[in-house]
Design a protein around this motif. Structure first.
Motif, PDB file in Angstrom:
ATOM      1  N   GLU A  25       0.843  -1.187   0.000  1.00 39.01           N
ATOM      2  CA  GLU A  25       0.000   0.000   0.000  1.00 39.01           C
ATOM      3  C   GLU A  25       0.878   1.237   0.000  1.00 39.01           C
ATOM      4  OE1 GLU A  25      -1.342   0.280   4.613  1.00 39.01           O
ATOM      5  OE2 GLU A  25      -2.425  -1.180   3.404  1.00 39.01           O
ATOM      6  N   HIS A  26       0.263   2.359  -0.360  1.00 36.46           N
ATOM      7  CA  HIS A  26       0.997   3.623  -0.402  1.00 36.46           C
ATOM      8  C   HIS A  26       0.011   4.774  -0.211  1.00 36.46           C
ATOM      9  CE1 HIS A  26      -0.198   4.967  -4.541  1.00 36.46           C
ATOM     10  NE2 HIS A  26      -0.512   3.706  -4.625  1.00 36.46           N
ATOM     11  N   PRO A  27       0.513   5.943   0.226  1.00 34.05           N
ATOM     12  CA  PRO A  27      -0.385   7.088   0.414  1.00 34.05           C
ATOM     13  C   PRO A  27      -0.780   7.713  -0.918  1.00 34.05           C
ATOM     14  CG  PRO A  27       1.862   7.692   0.989  1.00 34.05           C
ATOM     15  CD  PRO A  27       1.873   6.217   0.661  1.00 34.05           C
ATOM     16  N   PHE A  28      -1.993   8.207  -0.973  1.00 27.64           N
ATOM     17  CA  PHE A  28      -2.521   8.926  -2.129  1.00 27.64           C
ATOM     18  C   PHE A  28      -3.120  10.211  -1.581  1.00 27.64           C
ATOM     19  CE2 PHE A  28      -5.877  10.129  -5.092  1.00 27.64           C
ATOM     20  CZ  PHE A  28      -5.242   9.998  -6.322  1.00 27.64           C
ATOM     21  N   ILE A  29      -2.614  11.343  -2.038  1.00 29.79           N
ATOM     22  CA  ILE A  29      -3.073  12.635  -1.540  1.00 29.79           C
ATOM     23  C   ILE A  29      -4.180  13.160  -2.449  1.00 29.79           C
ATOM     24  CG2 ILE A  29      -2.394  14.963  -0.851  1.00 29.79           C
ATOM     25  CD1 ILE A  29      -0.870  12.729   0.628  1.00 29.79           C
ATOM     26  N   LEU A  30      -5.360  13.344  -1.886  1.00 31.64           N
ATOM     27  CA  LEU A  30      -6.487  13.907  -2.624  1.00 31.64           C
ATOM     28  C   LEU A  30      -6.878  15.195  -1.906  1.00 31.64           C
ATOM     29  CD1 LEU A  30      -9.052  12.261  -4.650  1.00 31.64           C
ATOM     30  CD2 LEU A  30      -9.955  13.881  -2.999  1.00 31.64           C
ATOM     31  N   GLY A  31      -6.432  16.318  -2.451  1.00 37.21           N
ATOM     32  CA  GLY A  31      -6.663  17.598  -1.792  1.00 37.21           C
ATOM     33  C   GLY A  31      -5.896  17.651  -0.490  1.00 37.21           C
ATOM     34  N   SER A  32      -6.616  17.808   0.613  1.00 33.74           N
ATOM     35  CA  SER A  32      -5.975  17.840   1.928  1.00 33.74           C
ATOM     36  C   SER A  32      -6.051  16.494   2.644  1.00 33.74           C
ATOM     37  CB  SER A  32      -6.642  18.914   2.796  1.00 33.74           C
ATOM     38  OG  SER A  32      -8.003  18.571   3.024  1.00 33.74           O
ATOM     39  N   ASP A  33      -6.598  15.494   1.982  1.00 35.85           N
ATOM     40  CA  ASP A  33      -6.832  14.180   2.588  1.00 35.85           C
ATOM     41  C   ASP A  33      -5.785  13.168   2.124  1.00 35.85           C
ATOM     42  OD1 ASP A  33      -8.041  12.100   3.956  1.00 35.85           O
ATOM     43  OD2 ASP A  33      -9.601  11.783   2.440  1.00 35.85           O
ATOM     44  N   THR A  34      -5.053  12.623   3.079  1.00 34.90           N
ATOM     45  CA  THR A  34      -4.111  11.542   2.762  1.00 34.90           C
ATOM     46  C   THR A  34      -4.866  10.221   2.883  1.00 34.90           C
ATOM     47  OG1 THR A  34      -2.240  12.809   3.585  1.00 34.90           O
ATOM     48  CG2 THR A  34      -1.935  10.433   3.350  1.00 34.90           C
ATOM     49  N   GLN A  35      -5.041   9.564   1.748  1.00 36.03           N
ATOM     50  CA  GLN A  35      -5.765   8.295   1.695  1.00 36.03           C
ATOM     51  C   GLN A  35      -4.779   7.154   1.471  1.00 36.03           C
ATOM     52  OE1 GLN A  35      -8.694   8.886  -1.422  1.00 36.03           O
ATOM     53  NE2 GLN A  35      -9.771  10.447  -0.244  1.00 36.03           N
ATOM     54  N   THR A  36      -5.264   5.944   1.584  1.00 38.66           N
ATOM     55  CA  THR A  36      -4.413   4.774   1.367  1.00 38.66           C
ATOM     56  C   THR A  36      -4.885   4.035   0.135  1.00 38.66           C
ATOM     57  OG1 THR A  36      -3.997   4.555   3.741  1.00 38.66           O
ATOM     58  CG2 THR A  36      -3.567   2.619   2.370  1.00 38.66           C
ATOM     59  N   ASP A  37      -3.959   3.839  -0.789  1.00 36.88           N
ATOM     60  CA  ASP A  37      -4.198   2.988  -1.956  1.00 36.88           C
ATOM     61  C   ASP A  37      -3.518   1.652  -1.723  1.00 36.88           C
ATOM     62  OD1 ASP A  37      -5.624   4.848  -3.397  1.00 36.88           O
ATOM     63  OD2 ASP A  37      -4.237   4.931  -5.076  1.00 36.88           O
ATOM     64  N   TRP A  38      -4.208   0.591  -2.109  1.00 40.63           N
ATOM     65  CA  TRP A  38      -3.589  -0.734  -2.106  1.00 40.63           C
ATOM     66  C   TRP A  38      -2.889  -0.932  -3.435  1.00 40.63           C
ATOM     67  CZ3 TRP A  38      -7.936  -4.606  -0.383  1.00 40.63           C
ATOM     68  CH2 TRP A  38      -8.278  -4.356   0.952  1.00 40.63           C
ATOM     69  N   TRP A  39      -1.735  -1.578  -3.394  1.00 44.53           N
ATOM     70  CA  TRP A  39      -1.115  -2.082  -4.605  1.00 44.53           C
ATOM     71  C   TRP A  39      -1.586  -3.511  -4.772  1.00 44.53           C
ATOM     72  CZ3 TRP A  39       4.170   0.113  -2.912  1.00 44.53           C
ATOM     73  CH2 TRP A  39       4.363   1.362  -3.494  1.00 44.53           C
ATOM     74  N   MET A  40      -2.061  -3.823  -5.958  1.00 50.87           N
ATOM     75  CA  MET A  40      -2.492  -5.189  -6.268  1.00 50.87           C
ATOM     76  C   MET A  40      -1.735  -5.659  -7.510  1.00 50.87           C
ATOM     77  SD  MET A  40      -6.618  -4.965  -5.531  1.00 50.87           S
ATOM     78  CE  MET A  40      -6.828  -6.744  -5.322  1.00 50.87           C
ATOM     79  N   ARG A  41      -1.467  -6.953  -7.578  1.00 52.56           N
ATOM     80  CA  ARG A  41      -0.704  -7.506  -8.698  1.00 52.56           C
ATOM     81  C   ARG A  41      -1.342  -8.794  -9.188  1.00 52.56           C
ATOM     82  NH1 ARG A  41       4.394  -9.992  -5.262  1.00 52.56           N
ATOM     83  NH2 ARG A  41       3.107 -11.499  -4.140  1.00 52.56           N
ATOM     84  N   ARG A  42      -0.974  -9.107 -10.421  1.00 47.25           N
ATOM     85  CA  ARG A  42      -1.391 -10.373 -11.013  1.00 47.25           C
ATOM     86  C   ARG A  42      -0.235 -10.906 -11.846  1.00 47.25           C
ATOM     87  NH1 ARG A  42      -6.224 -12.183 -15.124  1.00 47.25           N
ATOM     88  NH2 ARG A  42      -5.020 -13.912 -15.957  1.00 47.25           N
TER      89      ARG A  42
END
Length: 157
Positions: free
Chosen positions: A138-155
């Motif tokens: 996972e890694h942070p994703f900044i949307l405006g003033s909100d730090t969200q969490t994105d999952w990294w997924m693989r195949r």
């Protein structure tokens, strides 16, 4: 056309779960029409377009670049975005784009396909899981003033 569709589909997908201020800031700074148009001509970008009844209704953007730690051995390609117009959701657009993206990755000799997805985007996570993707980080994703969490997924291909 891709820039306009990108902005419209992103807004449709995420505006309801985020504040108007954060969405506006993100779209004005990091998802501007100009920056999206510039992506089309950048090296290592591949855009796939989906049409339904002769109209563009979805797209995918793939990018061949360095994968994050934990990906696995061998060459990989990222599915940066895969979106469909609201009117086309449930009509096989996402399925067609994903199949074409995986086929293209195989043709390009990739061992892995990976992507990032917001941890609260349960519909997308279910879609990717159905296609055989698994979470590997996972890694942070900044949307405006909100730090969200994105999952990294693989195949693995």
């Amino acid at each position: 056309m891709i820039a306009d569709m990108s902005r419209r589909t992103f807004y449709d997908a995420f505006a309801a779960q985020n504040t108007p201020e954060d969405i506006t800031h993100y779209m004005d700074t990091q998802f501007s029409r100009e920056s999206l148009m510039a992506e089309v001509g950048m090296p290592d970008n591949i855009f796939l377009l989906a049409h339904l009844d002769g109209q563009p209704v979805g797209y995918a953007r793939l990018l061949a670049h360095e994968a994050p730690q934990g990906m696995g051995e061998g060459p990989a390609i990222e599915i940066v975005r895969i979106y469909a117009e609201q009117s086309a959701i449930g009509k096989g657009v996402g399925k067609a784009l994903m199949q074409h993206a995986l086929d293209l990755a195989r043709e390009e000799g990739k061992n892995w396909v990976w992507l990032g997805v917001w941890e609260h985007n349960h519909r997308a996570i279910a879609f990717y899981t159905k296609w055989g993707f698994e979470k590997f980080g996972e890694h942070p994703f900044i949307l405006g003033s909100d730090t969200q969490t994105d999952w990294w997924m693989r195949r693995k291909l």
